[in-house]
Design an enzyme around this catalytic site. Sequence first.
Site, PDB file in Angstrom:
ATOM      1  N   ILE A  82       9.073 -12.448  -5.690  1.00 44.77           N
ATOM      2  CA  ILE A  82       8.592 -11.576  -6.751  1.00 44.77           C
ATOM      3  C   ILE A  82       7.118 -11.856  -7.049  1.00 44.77           C
ATOM      4  O   ILE A  82       6.647 -12.974  -6.861  1.00 44.77           O
ATOM      5  CB  ILE A  82       9.467 -11.752  -8.027  1.00 44.77           C
ATOM      6  N   CYS A  83       6.420 -10.826  -7.472  1.00 41.97           N
ATOM      7  CA  CYS A  83       5.033 -10.884  -7.949  1.00 41.97           C
ATOM      8  C   CYS A  83       4.076 -11.163  -6.786  1.00 41.97           C
ATOM      9  O   CYS A  83       3.996 -10.387  -5.855  1.00 41.97           O
ATOM     10  CB  CYS A  83       4.904 -11.912  -9.068  1.00 41.97           C
ATOM     11  N   ALA A  84       3.374 -12.283  -6.820  1.00 42.59           N
ATOM     12  CA  ALA A  84       2.467 -12.649  -5.733  1.00 42.59           C
ATOM     13  C   ALA A  84       3.206 -13.295  -4.573  1.00 42.59           C
ATOM     14  O   ALA A  84       2.699 -13.352  -3.453  1.00 42.59           O
ATOM     15  CB  ALA A  84       1.384 -13.592  -6.251  1.00 42.59           C
TER      16      ALA A  84
END
Length: 183
Positions: free
Chosen positions: A102-104
């Site tokens: 998730i995210c970066a």
Amino acid sequence: MSKVYIFFADGLEEIEGLTVVDMMRRAGIDIDIVSINDKIKVTGSHNISIDADILLKDIQPSQVDMFVLPGGLPGTTHLAENEVLGKILKEAAAAGKYVAAICAAPSVLGKYGILAGKHATCYPGFEDKLTEAYCSTDNVVVDGNVITSRGMGTAIEFSACLVSLLKKDNQAGEDLMKSIMFK
């Protein structure tokens, strides 16, 4: 019963990591927080300390069904730099086990070639690190055994999706979201 490892590094986004842990445990799924540091205590990007369950050197990847990476900086950088973790993730993905980020953190999957030919999403600005992936702006993207999500605001949807996949029941994640008054 399914078994999950979630990998924490100093500088992780606490909500992305702990939401997955909380939702998995609510669903009765066995999840261990794995510190990639040489110590149990991990400090998030917002200076929240978390005690991991196990150190990376002590895990047994062959016993696990899903491997999860939370984002955050510099946590994602630390995950990407850990060659032992990279090898574990590549082997898990090649064996058809679930690999989620998730995210970066989808950038870590990109670095290790896990996203090649896959649809994926990430935090805006990290798309160029999703090597050979088809980038999406959907909140959560599932392509075979690879699951990606955009960021802290999508952590509940991401976690519910992971629960549904492990339980092999689409309704399991929806029921979990309803139980916590999401939506």
